[in-house]
Design a protein around this motif. Structure first.
Motif, PDB file in Angstrom:
ATOM      1  N   THR A 137      15.297   9.214 -12.969  1.00 44.14           N
ATOM      2  CA  THR A 137      14.491   7.861 -12.353  1.00 44.14           C
ATOM      3  C   THR A 137      13.399   8.020 -12.074  1.00 44.14           C
ATOM      4  O   THR A 137      13.090   9.394 -11.088  1.00 44.14           O
ATOM      5  CB  THR A 137      15.291   7.514 -11.254  1.00 44.14           C
ATOM      6  N   GLY A 197      10.679   7.451 -10.094  1.00 43.63           N
ATOM      7  CA  GLY A 197      10.272   7.319  -8.646  1.00 43.63           C
ATOM      8  C   GLY A 197      10.802   8.498  -7.881  1.00 43.63           C
ATOM      9  O   GLY A 197      10.086   8.982  -7.258  1.00 43.63           O
ATOM     10  N   SER A 198      12.224   8.715  -8.061  1.00 38.49           N
ATOM     11  CA  SER A 198      12.799   9.769  -7.465  1.00 38.49           C
ATOM     12  C   SER A 198      12.456  11.186  -7.860  1.00 38.49           C
ATOM     13  O   SER A 198      12.118  12.145  -7.117  1.00 38.49           O
ATOM     14  CB  SER A 198      14.431   9.771  -7.587  1.00 38.49           C
ATOM     15  N   ASP A 219       6.184   7.512 -17.845  1.00 38.30           N
ATOM     16  CA  ASP A 219       6.580   6.661 -16.577  1.00 38.30           C
ATOM     17  C   ASP A 219       6.263   7.702 -15.471  1.00 38.30           C
ATOM     18  O   ASP A 219       6.216   7.117 -14.266  1.00 38.30           O
ATOM     19  CB  ASP A 219       8.124   6.621 -16.808  1.00 38.30           C
ATOM     20  N   ARG A 224       3.300   8.034 -11.180  1.00 40.88           N
ATOM     21  CA  ARG A 224       4.152   8.116 -10.085  1.00 40.88           C
ATOM     22  C   ARG A 224       3.704   9.685  -9.492  1.00 40.88           C
ATOM     23  O   ARG A 224       3.379   9.406  -8.266  1.00 40.88           O
ATOM     24  CB  ARG A 224       5.465   7.937 -10.108  1.00 40.88           C
ATOM     25  N   ASP A 246       2.114   9.885  -5.591  1.00 38.92           N
ATOM     26  CA  ASP A 246       2.667  10.854  -4.843  1.00 38.92           C
ATOM     27  C   ASP A 246       1.813  11.985  -4.357  1.00 38.92           C
ATOM     28  O   ASP A 246       2.042  12.448  -3.241  1.00 38.92           O
ATOM     29  CB  ASP A 246       3.956  11.153  -5.450  1.00 38.92           C
ATOM     30  N   GLU A 286      15.482  10.319  -2.439  1.00 39.19           N
ATOM     31  CA  GLU A 286      15.971   8.917  -2.845  1.00 39.19           C
ATOM     32  C   GLU A 286      14.946   7.928  -2.489  1.00 39.19           C
ATOM     33  O   GLU A 286      14.429   7.992  -1.252  1.00 39.19           O
ATOM     34  CB  GLU A 286      17.270   8.693  -2.428  1.00 39.19           C
ATOM     35  N   VAL A 287      14.253   7.270  -3.413  1.00 41.14           N
ATOM     36  CA  VAL A 287      13.546   6.378  -3.291  1.00 41.14           C
ATOM     37  C   VAL A 287      13.818   4.774  -3.918  1.00 41.14           C
ATOM     38  O   VAL A 287      14.587   4.891  -4.767  1.00 41.14           O
ATOM     39  CB  VAL A 287      11.835   6.742  -3.679  1.00 41.14           C
ATOM     40  N   ASP A 299      13.964   2.642  -6.698  1.00 39.97           N
ATOM     41  CA  ASP A 299      13.477   2.957  -7.891  1.00 39.97           C
ATOM     42  C   ASP A 299      13.836   1.778  -9.041  1.00 39.97           C
ATOM     43  O   ASP A 299      14.854   1.183  -8.690  1.00 39.97           O
ATOM     44  CB  ASP A 299      13.803   4.408  -8.292  1.00 39.97           C
ATOM     45  N   GLU A 321      16.168   0.542 -11.786  1.00 43.82           N
ATOM     46  CA  GLU A 321      17.419   0.841 -12.237  1.00 43.82           C
ATOM     47  C   GLU A 321      17.709   0.920 -13.923  1.00 43.82           C
ATOM     48  O   GLU A 321      17.175  -0.072 -14.407  1.00 43.82           O
ATOM     49  CB  GLU A 321      18.496  -0.138 -11.634  1.00 43.82           C
TER      50      GLU A 321
END
Length: 308
Positions: A62, A64-65, A90, A94, A98, A163-164, A166, A168
Motif C-alpha cells: 500500500t 501510503g503506508s 505510485d 507519496r 512525506d 498505518e495511514v 490508504d 484499498e
C-alpha cells in the motif's frame, strides 16, 4: 541499523517478483538498493546489479503506508531512485510529499547532482540540477546493467509499519497488450521501414500492426525510422536510443536489423523475421526467417483477425 548510502534505489516488490527496471535502477544508484513490499528476501536473490541490499518487509503493498514507513529512514540519503514501474510511480510522489523533497519523474540518467529527464513524447531531454535531496523515477529499458554480480546477502531493516489512510487494493489486473510498457512485454511485433510502402499512411499501418499484435496477445514496437517519421510514439522505439526489451518472442516486420535496433532486443527466446531480403542481419539472427513481403503478411493477418 545499517547506514544507508547517499544514493539509494527503492524497489517495490510483490510476492517476491521484481518489477521492470529494478536492476537498472539499482545499477544507476551504484548498486545500493532497498527492497520493500512482500517477498523481499526472495526478490533479493534475483537482483543482478546489487552490491548492497536492504529489505523492509510489509504485510501488503500500500503506497501510503510504505511511504510513511520508509520516510524516516531516508534522512541521510540525498538521491532516492525508484523504477518507473506502476508501484514505483505510485510510491514516488507519496515519498516526495512525506520527505518534503521535489520529485523528478521520467529520468533516463541520474547522478548525485543532476538528472536527465525525458520530455515531449520522449523526443527531448531536459537536464535538471539538484539543490538538495530529491526523489527520482527512472524510466525502465533505457540503460543496461553490465555484467551480473553475485547477489549480496540482504540486511533486514526492522521498522514498525506506519498505518495511514490508504487506497484499498481490490484487484491487480494484467495490462492490455497494446498498452503495456515494452520493457514488460513478453511478445512483441516490431515494425520497420519495410512495413510501409511509398505513399502509404504509415500511422495507419502501425495502427494495424498494433491491432494485430493485440489479437495475438502481443505488443507493438518500432524502429527509429518509424518513430522519427511520426508513425509511432517514441515510447514504442526499440533500440539503443529507445527502450531495451527482453521478450520471449520477437517478430520483425520489414526490419533489416541495424545494430542500433538489435542492440535493444536483449535476448529473445525466439525471433521471427519477415523480410524480402534473405541476407539481412535480422533474418540471419532469426530462428525463423520468412522470405515474404512484410506489408502483405500484415494484411493477411489483419484479414484473419477481422474474420475471427
Amino acid at each position: 541499523m545499517n547506514a544507508l548510502p547517499e544514493r539509494l534505489a527503492i524497489v517495490v516488490v510483490r510476492d517476491g517478483a521484481l518489477p521492470a527496471g529494478a536492476d537498472e535502477t539499482a545499477a544507476e544508484a551504484g548498486g545500493a538498493v532497498l527492497l520493500t513490499g512482500t517477498g523481499t528476501a526472495r526478490a533479493a536473490k534475483e537482483l543482478t546489479a546489487a552490491r548492497a541490499t536492504w529489505t523492509v518487509e510489509s504485510a501488503q503493498v500500500t503506497p501510503g503506508s510504505l511511504a510513511a514507513t520508509l520516510a524516516p529512514l531516508l534522512d541521510d540519503v540525498r538521491v532516492v531512485l525508484l523504477p518507473a514501474s506502476p508501484d514505483g510511480r505510485d510510491l514516488a510522489p507519496r515519498l516526495a510529499f512525506d520527505t518534503g523533497r521535489p520529485l523528478h519523474a521520467g529520468a533516463v540518467r541520474c547522478g548525485t547532482d543532476t538528472a536527465d529527464l525525458s520530455r515531449v513524447d520522449d523526443a527531448l531531454e531536459l537536464r535538471v540540477r539538484f539543490t538538495g535531496p530529491v526523489i527520482v523515477t527512472l524510466a525502465p529499458g533505457v540503460r543496461g546493467v553490465g555484467h551480473p554480480i553475485p547477489a549480496p546477502e540482504p540486511a533486514e531493516l526492522r521498522v514498525a509499519p506506519v498505518e495511514v489512510l490508504d487506497a484499498e487494493q481490490v484487484e491487480v489486473r494484467a495490462p492490455e497488450p497494446e498498452t503495456v510498457e515494452l520493457t514488460e512485454a513478453r511478445r512483441i511485433l516490431g515494425g520497420g521501414a519495410g512495413l510501409v510502402r511509398p505513399g502509404e499512411d504509415g500511422a495507419a499501418v502501425l495502427r494495424t500492426l498494433t491491432e494485430v499484435a493485440a489479437w495475438l496477445g502481443a505488443s507493438a514496437g518500432a524502429t527509429r525510422v518509424v518513430t522519427d517519421a511520426g508513425w509511432a510514439g517514441h515510447d514504442r522505439q526499440i533500440g539503443t536510443t529507445g527502450v531495451v526489451v527482453d521478450p520471449d518472442l520477437y517478430v520483425a516486420f520489414g526490419i533489416s536489423g541495424a545494430t542500433q535496433h538489435t542492440g535493444g532486443l536483449g535476448r529473445p527466446e525466439h525471433v521471427v523475421s519477415i523480410n524480402t531480403d534473405p541476407h539481412c542481419p535480422m533474418t540471419a539472427m532469426a530462428d525463423l526467417g520468412i522470405i515474404a513481403d512484410a506489408p502483405e503478411v500484415l494484411r493477411e493477418l489483419d484479414r484473419r483477425r477481422r474474420d475471427a
